[in-house]
Design an enzyme around this catalytic site. Structure first.
Site, PDB file in Angstrom:
ATOM      1  N   LYS A  22       0.836  -1.205   0.000  1.00 42.78           N
ATOM      2  CA  LYS A  22       0.000   0.000   0.000  1.00 42.78           C
ATOM      3  C   LYS A  22       0.871   1.255   0.000  1.00 42.78           C
ATOM      4  O   LYS A  22       0.658   2.190  -0.780  1.00 42.78           O
ATOM      5  CB  LYS A  22      -0.904   0.003   1.251  1.00 42.78           C
ATOM      6  CG  LYS A  22      -1.560   1.340   1.528  1.00 42.78           C
ATOM      7  CD  LYS A  22      -2.444   1.289   2.755  1.00 42.78           C
ATOM      8  CE  LYS A  22      -1.789   1.664   4.054  1.00 42.78           C
ATOM      9  NZ  LYS A  22      -1.545   3.099   4.277  1.00 42.78           N
ATOM     10  N   ASN A  23       1.866   1.263   0.892  1.00 46.00           N
ATOM     11  CA  ASN A  23       2.651   2.491   1.067  1.00 46.00           C
ATOM     12  C   ASN A  23       3.617   2.757  -0.078  1.00 46.00           C
ATOM     13  O   ASN A  23       4.209   3.837  -0.151  1.00 46.00           O
ATOM     14  CB  ASN A  23       3.399   2.449   2.403  1.00 46.00           C
ATOM     15  CG  ASN A  23       2.443   2.606   3.576  1.00 46.00           C
ATOM     16  OD1 ASN A  23       1.256   2.889   3.381  1.00 46.00           O
ATOM     17  ND2 ASN A  23       2.943   2.411   4.785  1.00 46.00           N
ATOM     18  N   ARG A  91      -4.454  10.412   5.019  1.00 44.26           N
ATOM     19  CA  ARG A  91      -3.197  11.131   5.192  1.00 44.26           C
ATOM     20  C   ARG A  91      -2.376  11.216   3.887  1.00 44.26           C
ATOM     21  O   ARG A  91      -1.828  12.255   3.553  1.00 44.26           O
ATOM     22  CB  ARG A  91      -2.410  10.394   6.273  1.00 44.26           C
ATOM     23  CG  ARG A  91      -0.972  10.721   6.377  1.00 44.26           C
ATOM     24  CD  ARG A  91      -0.754  11.852   7.325  1.00 44.26           C
ATOM     25  NE  ARG A  91       0.641  12.212   7.375  1.00 44.26           N
ATOM     26  CZ  ARG A  91       1.074  13.326   7.922  1.00 44.26           C
ATOM     27  NH1 ARG A  91       0.242  14.162   8.460  1.00 44.26           N
ATOM     28  NH2 ARG A  91       2.345  13.602   7.940  1.00 44.26           N
ATOM     29  N   CYS A 115      -5.439   7.678   9.994  1.00 40.91           N
ATOM     30  CA  CYS A 115      -5.591   7.086  11.320  1.00 40.91           C
ATOM     31  C   CYS A 115      -5.261   8.115  12.400  1.00 40.91           C
ATOM     32  O   CYS A 115      -4.316   8.888  12.260  1.00 40.91           O
ATOM     33  CB  CYS A 115      -4.616   5.921  11.485  1.00 40.91           C
ATOM     34  SG  CYS A 115      -5.114   4.432  10.631  1.00 40.91           S
ATOM     35  N   ARG A 120       0.423  14.109  13.589  1.00 40.36           N
ATOM     36  CA  ARG A 120       0.759  13.999  12.174  1.00 40.36           C
ATOM     37  C   ARG A 120       0.711  15.342  11.432  1.00 40.36           C
ATOM     38  O   ARG A 120      -0.065  15.519  10.485  1.00 40.36           O
ATOM     39  CB  ARG A 120      -0.145  12.962  11.504  1.00 40.36           C
ATOM     40  CG  ARG A 120      -0.133  11.651  12.262  1.00 40.36           C
ATOM     41  CD  ARG A 120      -0.828  10.559  11.540  1.00 40.36           C
ATOM     42  NE  ARG A 120       0.049   9.879  10.614  1.00 40.36           N
ATOM     43  CZ  ARG A 120      -0.295   8.822   9.900  1.00 40.36           C
ATOM     44  NH1 ARG A 120      -1.493   8.338   9.996  1.00 40.36           N
ATOM     45  NH2 ARG A 120       0.554   8.249   9.090  1.00 40.36           N
ATOM     46  N   PRO A 121       1.554  16.277  11.823  1.00 44.98           N
ATOM     47  CA  PRO A 121       1.606  17.558  11.111  1.00 44.98           C
ATOM     48  C   PRO A 121       2.250  17.387   9.729  1.00 44.98           C
ATOM     49  O   PRO A 121       2.801  16.319   9.431  1.00 44.98           O
ATOM     50  CB  PRO A 121       2.507  18.419  12.008  1.00 44.98           C
ATOM     51  CG  PRO A 121       3.351  17.450  12.769  1.00 44.98           C
ATOM     52  CD  PRO A 121       2.545  16.189  12.907  1.00 44.98           C
ATOM     53  N   ILE A 122       2.191  18.444   8.903  1.00 45.66           N
ATOM     54  CA  ILE A 122       2.852  18.363   7.589  1.00 45.66           C
ATOM     55  C   ILE A 122       3.873  19.495   7.419  1.00 45.66           C
ATOM     56  O   ILE A 122       4.186  19.903   6.314  1.00 45.66           O
ATOM     57  CB  ILE A 122       1.836  18.353   6.414  1.00 45.66           C
ATOM     58  CG1 ILE A 122       0.932  19.590   6.446  1.00 45.66           C
ATOM     59  CG2 ILE A 122       1.029  17.074   6.387  1.00 45.66           C
ATOM     60  CD1 ILE A 122       0.192  19.796   5.118  1.00 45.66           C
ATOM     61  N   ASP A 301       4.404   0.455  12.053  1.00 44.31           N
ATOM     62  CA  ASP A 301       3.207  -0.226  11.547  1.00 44.31           C
ATOM     63  C   ASP A 301       3.129  -1.692  12.009  1.00 44.31           C
ATOM     64  O   ASP A 301       2.067  -2.306  11.909  1.00 44.31           O
ATOM     65  CB  ASP A 301       3.168  -0.187  10.005  1.00 44.31           C
ATOM     66  CG  ASP A 301       2.785   1.194   9.490  1.00 44.31           C
ATOM     67  OD1 ASP A 301       2.467   2.072  10.309  1.00 44.31           O
ATOM     68  OD2 ASP A 301       2.817   1.392   8.260  1.00 44.31           O
ATOM     69  N   ARG A 394      -8.785  -0.540   4.553  1.00 47.28           N
ATOM     70  CA  ARG A 394      -7.990   0.563   3.990  1.00 47.28           C
ATOM     71  C   ARG A 394      -6.621   0.054   3.559  1.00 47.28           C
ATOM     72  O   ARG A 394      -6.056   0.562   2.586  1.00 47.28           O
ATOM     73  CB  ARG A 394      -7.784   1.666   5.040  1.00 47.28           C
ATOM     74  CG  ARG A 394      -8.973   2.568   5.262  1.00 47.28           C
ATOM     75  CD  ARG A 394      -8.605   3.711   6.205  1.00 47.28           C
ATOM     76  NE  ARG A 394      -7.276   4.197   5.871  1.00 47.28           N
ATOM     77  CZ  ARG A 394      -6.354   4.598   6.757  1.00 47.28           C
ATOM     78  NH1 ARG A 394      -6.629   4.594   8.031  1.00 47.28           N
ATOM     79  NH2 ARG A 394      -5.177   5.010   6.351  1.00 47.28           N
TER      80      ARG A 394
HETATM   81  C1  UD1 Z   1       4.119   6.687   6.520  1.00 50.29           C
HETATM   82  C2  UD1 Z   1       3.272   5.467   6.282  1.00 50.29           C
HETATM   83  C3  UD1 Z   1       2.730   4.948   7.604  1.00 50.29           C
HETATM   84  C4  UD1 Z   1       3.845   4.721   8.603  1.00 50.29           C
HETATM   85  C5  UD1 Z   1       4.737   5.954   8.715  1.00 50.29           C
HETATM   86  C6  UD1 Z   1       5.973   5.727   9.560  1.00 50.29           C
HETATM   87  C7  UD1 Z   1       2.363   5.851   4.081  1.00 50.29           C
HETATM   88  C8  UD1 Z   1       1.167   6.140   3.250  1.00 50.29           C
HETATM   89  N1  UD1 Z   1       2.164   5.815   5.415  1.00 50.29           N
HETATM   90  O1  UD1 Z   1       3.271   7.679   7.077  1.00 50.29           O
HETATM   91  O2  UD1 Z   1       2.061   3.709   7.348  1.00 50.29           O
HETATM   92  O3  UD1 Z   1       3.306   4.442   9.872  1.00 50.29           O
HETATM   93  O4  UD1 Z   1       5.180   6.364   7.408  1.00 50.29           O
HETATM   94  O5  UD1 Z   1       6.717   4.685   9.042  1.00 50.29           O
HETATM   95  O6  UD1 Z   1       3.441   5.597   3.573  1.00 50.29           O
HETATM   96  N2  UD1 Z   1       6.086  14.352  11.062  1.00 50.29           N
HETATM   97  C9  UD1 Z   1       6.195  15.683  11.391  1.00 50.29           C
HETATM   98  N3  UD1 Z   1       6.054  16.609  10.406  1.00 50.29           N
HETATM   99  C10 UD1 Z   1       5.829  16.262   9.105  1.00 50.29           C
HETATM  100  C11 UD1 Z   1       5.727  14.891   8.772  1.00 50.29           C
HETATM  101  C12 UD1 Z   1       5.855  13.954   9.784  1.00 50.29           C
HETATM  102  O7  UD1 Z   1       6.406  16.031  12.553  1.00 50.29           O
HETATM  103  O8  UD1 Z   1       5.720  17.144   8.259  1.00 50.29           O
HETATM  104  C13 UD1 Z   1       6.194  13.339  12.134  1.00 50.29           C
HETATM  105  C14 UD1 Z   1       4.884  12.558  12.333  1.00 50.29           C
HETATM  106  O9  UD1 Z   1       4.002  13.264  13.169  1.00 50.29           O
HETATM  107  C15 UD1 Z   1       5.380  11.273  12.943  1.00 50.29           C
HETATM  108  C16 UD1 Z   1       6.745  11.065  12.256  1.00 50.29           C
HETATM  109  O10 UD1 Z   1       7.115  12.329  11.719  1.00 50.29           O
HETATM  110  O11 UD1 Z   1       5.584  11.444  14.314  1.00 50.29           O
HETATM  111  C17 UD1 Z   1       6.708  10.029  11.153  1.00 50.29           C
HETATM  112  O12 UD1 Z   1       5.792  10.401  10.164  1.00 50.29           O
HETATM  113  P1  UD1 Z   1       5.997  10.064   8.614  1.00 50.29           P
HETATM  114  O13 UD1 Z   1       7.263   9.286   8.435  1.00 50.29           O
HETATM  115  O14 UD1 Z   1       5.835  11.326   7.862  1.00 50.29           O
HETATM  116  O15 UD1 Z   1       4.775   9.132   8.348  1.00 50.29           O
HETATM  117  P2  UD1 Z   1       3.757   9.190   7.146  1.00 50.29           P
HETATM  118  O16 UD1 Z   1       4.482   9.515   5.889  1.00 50.29           O
HETATM  119  O17 UD1 Z   1       2.575   9.987   7.536  1.00 50.29           O
END
Ligand code: UD1
Length: 422
Positions: A22-23, A91, A115, A120-122, A301, A394
């Protein structure tokens, strides 16, 4: 309402094929925004997250045709998605940001959902786009980015998977060279780079902490088959280990899941790799200590499915969750089956080896829901797993069917036709 009926399972046995990851598939589909030429993705898993992303991409004016498990995408004139509620459902929808910005010089997206496992900020995604020359405007609930992108140096405060992917998806069409430092190293990043390279992108260092991208004027079409799902693989292996089964996973990339395989081996099971696949057999008995980390560390995960296995391990297993701050929601549900779990902030202490009894439980999130399905296999009698939000579908293509292939008795039912107990 998705509701699963799970009966106690003595032993799993047999062989299963894995689906594509999926990812890996989600970011690859977003590359449909990058080119006029058709990209064809083979073996796309049947997941509601894929369906949601397809809906979002259609809203962005991407043309999409489906032929069984093959998706073909291309876009002559893409634009920002129109409705906001789709984005808040998932997300990974934020991954339209990089390619749209690079292709059109403008993007507006609602802040994404997914989830509820943490904040989960961006911010890292946005900082990355700013480093490539974009101007950002934040309003409550949405972000607008604009500007012609040029290459730049990006340093990620944390090796975020999504931010690394978004920046790569933007930099492949930016003018000049981009360098991403402290990049995520997950196999899905390597797969995205391999796929974009097939489209004519110039990328090196994918899978290491420093990724270089030489932006191109345009990218072309290609056909691509994504990697197998290492989390689906790990989930099935945990199910096999919980039931003292002997299971062969076909089509697995064992090199993508070393941390999980080492932990499984520590429980006492035997793992054998051969040309046929990866076989798990034997008895899991020793408690484990798990610390979730960015790749190549233990994947967050897999924390919930591994906790389901820990319920069977006599003694205290320790789980330290370092990636997401709210990822132990499944522990409460496991307790309904009789599990003894103490949560202290980001640490879960699982006192395993107690008898579990079937009951009615809920799916709290995608991986937590899958973990509850495994816990149901270990519990005596019957467990009813309520998943009204459809978390499990999902990210797993018919997990009950995969478990049934291995001899489990797991069905998906209509709630109305069932007697709910517990
Ligand atoms: C992806 C995976 C998810 C997995 C995660 C960690 C997909 C679609 N999803 O999610 O299944 O659990 O990687 O391996 O591939 N963070 C920030 N700011 C940001 C982005 C992230 O602070 O702009 C923090 C998040 O809050 C979290 C950490 O970084 O604590 C990891 O997040 P991230 O690696 O970005 O996970 P996703 O890409 O959302």
């Amino acid at each position: 309402m998705a509701t699963y009926r799970i009966r106690h399972c003595e032993q799993l046995g047999g062989e299963v094929n894995l689906h594509s990851a999926k990812n890996a598939v989600l970011p690859i589909l977003c590359a449909g925004l990058l080119t006029r030429e058709p990209i064809t993705i083979e073996r796309v898993p049947m997941l509601t997250d894929v369906d949601t992303l397809v809906e979002i991409l259609s809203e962005c004016n991407v043309n999409i045709s489906r032929n069984r498990d093959e998706l073909t995408l291309w876009s002559d004139d893409p634009h920002s998605p129109t409705s906001e509620n789709l984005l808040s459902r998932m997300r990974a929808s934020v991954l339209v940001m990089g390619p749209l910005l690079a292709r059109t010089g403008y993007v507006r997206v609602a802040l994404p959902g997914g989830c509820a496992i943490g904040q989960r900020p961006i911010d890292l995604h946005i900082k990355g786009m700013q480093a490539l020359g974009a101007e950002a405007q934040l309003t409550p609930g949405s972000v607008t980015l604009q500007g012609q992108l040029r290459g730049g140096n990006v340093y990620l405060d944390f090796p975020s998977v999504g931010a690394t992917e978004n920046i790569i998806l933007a930099a492949v069409l930016a003018k000049g060279a981009t360098r991403i430092e402290n990049a995520a190293k997950e196999p899905e990043i390597i797969d995205l780079c391999a796929f974009l390279t097939e489209m004519g992108a110039r990328i090196s260092g994918g899978g290491t902490g420093t990724i270089f991208i030489e932006g191109q004027d345009s990218l072309h079409g290609c056909t691509y088959k994504p990697i197998p799902d290492r989390i689906e693989a790990g989930t099935i292996l945990c199910a096999a280990a919980m039931t003292e089964g002997s299971v062969l996973l076909r089509g697995v990339r064992a090199d993508h899941m070393r941390a999980v395989l080492f932990k499984l081996a520590e429980t006492g099971v035997t793992l054998r790799e051969s040309s046929a696949g990866l076989r798990l057999s034997g008895r899991a008995s020793q408690p484990i200590q798990v610390r979730t980390l960015a790749y190549p560390g233990f994947p967050t995960d897999m924390q919930a499915p591994m906790m389901a296995l820990a319920l069977k391990l006599r003694g205290t297993s320790v789980f330290l969750e370092t990636i997401f701050e709210n990822r132990f929601m499944h522990a409460r549900e496991m307790a309904r089956l009789g599990a003894s779990i103490r949560i202290e902030d980001r640490i879960a202490l699982v006192n395993g080896g107690h008898l579990l009894a079937g009951s009615t439980v809920s799916s709290t999130d995608l991986r937590g829901g899958a973990a509850m399905m495994l816990a149901g296999l270990a519990a005596e009698g019957e467990t009813i797993l309520l998943d009204p939000q459809g978390h499990i579908a999902r990210g797993y293509e018919n997990l009950p069917a995969m478990l049934r292939e291995l001899g489990a008795d797991v069905t998906m039912d209509d709630l109305d036709s069932m007697e709910v107990h517990g």
